[in-house]
Design an enzyme around this catalytic site. Sequence first.
Site, PDB file in Angstrom:
ATOM      1  N   HIS A  11     -57.785 -20.813 -33.665  1.00 25.01           N
ATOM      2  CA  HIS A  11     -57.845 -20.814 -35.144  1.00 25.01           C
ATOM      3  C   HIS A  11     -56.911 -22.136 -35.538  1.00 25.01           C
ATOM      4  O   HIS A  11     -56.209 -22.697 -34.769  1.00 25.01           O
ATOM      5  CB  HIS A  11     -56.986 -19.619 -35.730  1.00 25.01           C
ATOM      6  CG  HIS A  11     -57.661 -18.366 -35.538  1.00 25.01           C
ATOM      7  ND1 HIS A  11     -59.118 -18.243 -35.990  1.00 25.01           N
ATOM      8  CD2 HIS A  11     -57.661 -17.263 -34.565  1.00 25.01           C
ATOM      9  CE1 HIS A  11     -59.538 -16.892 -35.570  1.00 25.01           C
ATOM     10  NE2 HIS A  11     -58.695 -16.518 -34.785  1.00 25.01           N
ATOM     11  N   GLY A  28     -56.157 -13.654 -32.634  1.00 25.50           N
ATOM     12  CA  GLY A  28     -56.607 -14.323 -31.682  1.00 25.50           C
ATOM     13  C   GLY A  28     -55.816 -15.603 -31.544  1.00 25.50           C
ATOM     14  O   GLY A  28     -55.125 -16.026 -32.185  1.00 25.50           O
ATOM     15  N   HIS A  37     -65.876 -14.452 -21.595  1.00 23.81           N
ATOM     16  CA  HIS A  37     -65.607 -13.929 -22.896  1.00 23.81           C
ATOM     17  C   HIS A  37     -64.895 -15.101 -23.563  1.00 23.81           C
ATOM     18  O   HIS A  37     -63.630 -15.488 -23.466  1.00 23.81           O
ATOM     19  CB  HIS A  37     -64.625 -12.798 -23.103  1.00 23.81           C
ATOM     20  CG  HIS A  37     -64.256 -12.328 -24.428  1.00 23.81           C
ATOM     21  ND1 HIS A  37     -64.435 -11.058 -24.505  1.00 23.81           N
ATOM     22  CD2 HIS A  37     -64.361 -12.608 -25.497  1.00 23.81           C
ATOM     23  CE1 HIS A  37     -64.381 -10.705 -25.564  1.00 23.81           C
ATOM     24  NE2 HIS A  37     -64.114 -11.839 -26.327  1.00 23.81           N
ATOM     25  N   ASP A  59     -60.873 -14.412 -23.551  1.00 27.48           N
ATOM     26  CA  ASP A  59     -60.928 -14.555 -25.096  1.00 27.48           C
ATOM     27  C   ASP A  59     -60.505 -15.388 -25.703  1.00 27.48           C
ATOM     28  O   ASP A  59     -59.809 -15.221 -26.968  1.00 27.48           O
ATOM     29  CB  ASP A  59     -60.318 -12.825 -25.457  1.00 27.48           C
ATOM     30  CG  ASP A  59     -60.830 -12.479 -26.987  1.00 27.48           C
ATOM     31  OD1 ASP A  59     -61.790 -12.988 -27.322  1.00 27.48           O
ATOM     32  OD2 ASP A  59     -60.248 -11.388 -27.589  1.00 27.48           O
ATOM     33  N   ASN A  92     -56.359  -9.259 -31.102  1.00 27.81           N
ATOM     34  CA  ASN A  92     -57.230  -8.015 -31.187  1.00 27.81           C
ATOM     35  C   ASN A  92     -58.193  -7.923 -29.757  1.00 27.81           C
ATOM     36  O   ASN A  92     -58.922  -8.726 -29.799  1.00 27.81           O
ATOM     37  CB  ASN A  92     -57.955  -8.114 -32.301  1.00 27.81           C
ATOM     38  CG  ASN A  92     -58.766  -6.592 -32.683  1.00 27.81           C
ATOM     39  OD1 ASN A  92     -58.195  -5.836 -32.002  1.00 27.81           O
ATOM     40  ND2 ASN A  92     -59.624  -6.546 -33.481  1.00 27.81           N
ATOM     41  N   HIS A 142     -67.052  -5.130 -27.522  1.00 27.09           N
ATOM     42  CA  HIS A 142     -65.663  -4.994 -28.221  1.00 27.09           C
ATOM     43  C   HIS A 142     -65.405  -3.789 -28.960  1.00 27.09           C
ATOM     44  O   HIS A 142     -66.074  -3.160 -29.773  1.00 27.09           O
ATOM     45  CB  HIS A 142     -65.745  -5.824 -29.230  1.00 27.09           C
ATOM     46  CG  HIS A 142     -64.484  -6.027 -30.524  1.00 27.09           C
ATOM     47  ND1 HIS A 142     -63.599  -6.944 -30.449  1.00 27.09           N
ATOM     48  CD2 HIS A 142     -64.040  -4.999 -31.221  1.00 27.09           C
ATOM     49  CE1 HIS A 142     -62.414  -6.582 -31.182  1.00 27.09           C
ATOM     50  NE2 HIS A 142     -62.805  -5.460 -31.636  1.00 27.09           N
ATOM     51  N   HIS A 160     -64.846 -17.902 -27.622  1.00 28.36           N
ATOM     52  CA  HIS A 160     -65.243 -18.134 -28.736  1.00 28.36           C
ATOM     53  C   HIS A 160     -65.306 -19.552 -29.056  1.00 28.36           C
ATOM     54  O   HIS A 160     -64.270 -20.231 -28.853  1.00 28.36           O
ATOM     55  CB  HIS A 160     -64.435 -17.347 -29.720  1.00 28.36           C
ATOM     56  CG  HIS A 160     -64.369 -15.839 -29.811  1.00 28.36           C
ATOM     57  ND1 HIS A 160     -65.274 -15.174 -30.247  1.00 28.36           N
ATOM     58  CD2 HIS A 160     -63.777 -15.034 -28.857  1.00 28.36           C
ATOM     59  CE1 HIS A 160     -65.232 -13.999 -29.794  1.00 28.36           C
ATOM     60  NE2 HIS A 160     -64.192 -13.755 -29.218  1.00 28.36           N
ATOM     61  N   LEU A 161     -66.407 -20.358 -29.264  1.00 26.66           N
ATOM     62  CA  LEU A 161     -66.414 -21.646 -29.283  1.00 26.66           C
ATOM     63  C   LEU A 161     -66.609 -22.172 -31.019  1.00 26.66           C
ATOM     64  O   LEU A 161     -66.351 -23.364 -31.262  1.00 26.66           O
ATOM     65  CB  LEU A 161     -67.572 -22.264 -28.769  1.00 26.66           C
ATOM     66  CG  LEU A 161     -67.367 -22.167 -27.083  1.00 26.66           C
ATOM     67  CD1 LEU A 161     -68.884 -22.808 -26.433  1.00 26.66           C
ATOM     68  CD2 LEU A 161     -66.374 -22.641 -26.591  1.00 26.66           C
TER      69      LEU A 161
END
EC number: 3.5.2.3
Length: 428
Positions: free
Chosen positions: A308, A323, A59, A304, A277, A178, A61-62
Amino acid sequence: MNYLFKNGRYMNEEGKIVATDLLVQDGKIAKVAENITADNAEVIDVNGKLIAPGLVDVHVHLREPGGEHKETIETGTLAAAKGGFTTICAMPNTRPVPDCREHMEDLQNRIKEKAHVNVLPYGAITVRQAGSEMTDFETLKELGAFAFTDDGVGVQDASMMLAAMKRAAKLNMAVVAHCEENTLINKGCVHEGKFSEKHGLNGIPSVCESVHIARDILLAEAADCHYHVCHVSTKGSVRVIRDAKRAGIKVTAEVTPHHLVLCEDDIPSADPNFKMNPPLRGKEDHAALIEGLLDGTIDMIATDHAPHTAEEKAQGIERAPFGITGFETAFPLLYTNLVKKGIITLEQLIQFLTEKPADTFGLEAGRLKEGRAADITIIDLEQEEEIDPTTFLSKGKNTPFAGWKCQGWPVMTIVGGKIAWQKESALV
């Protein structure tokens, strides 16, 4: 290049930490045994450090394509390598979404060109993750989709989710979710509890997550589909998943390092770096997550990783995006706060980050087995450092753990027999 790692320790097939050498030849693990000798191999004395399977994170996020100001495939995978991860699974909430042949082919080309570790992309369940039109699962699988998810949002339409599960089951693929019931989100930015009340903030109730999981579990049973729950955070969710497993339903689950280490009581102020989240929940929820991990209700740990920019996080807790970054802090945080405190064993931690996620999704990863790809992480369990976001290789510096002193830092990561990252002067 061939490598002979001497004087290390590893977890054997019986789950015991024992002394070992390890030989890498032609990108594969050639031998795992004590006192190996070999010609034509560079000898690296690891001096008692842990030789672990490359960590597996299902899990992440790229952000690329579309969010390169937050992270890129290059920076994200380099950060993953620094954290000891050799296989990561990239969520589809990019712009564009990998929801068709064109977009998935573009993503796979980017990965092939830029990635420092193995990247397995998810395919979206619905077009643009909008929840109204299902994607072509067959085409996405053909192009290398790892599994199907709309992570970042929950699939709100039960009939859509059931249809997706039925199609995924026919392809022997998992649906990954999710879980949020949109009518219960309450425009929340933190957990609905003591912290939200104290600071006058809208809170997200625990039932927002657990009711969605309960619905999906029944749908998965009807579809006979492997259903995987992302980032479990509540006591009620753990109970529902435990009951489903006892009933023989094909459900698996993950938990994040931050939900295992923190609860809402640990949030010092309305700091957006503590905004994620699902949010940090109450003490009872935190205890239930630990219990669920130990009794097998929760199968694995996943970061996860959600980078940012500083500007985005500076907007205040209500407006800042959800995040935190996770790659570069995961292992030392978990080793220091769970293993060193006697909550779980080192062997269990390794399993939660390697063989359990790999086995759950049928990946040939997560074990140091002769003949397999040489995906390896060398970890110094004695090394203590302070978490310093300015040293992160990720573009995202957004972490609630700045200043924490932790032990157990990766010092070298090998992917396919090649050194993907090495800490300066750690192994000479």
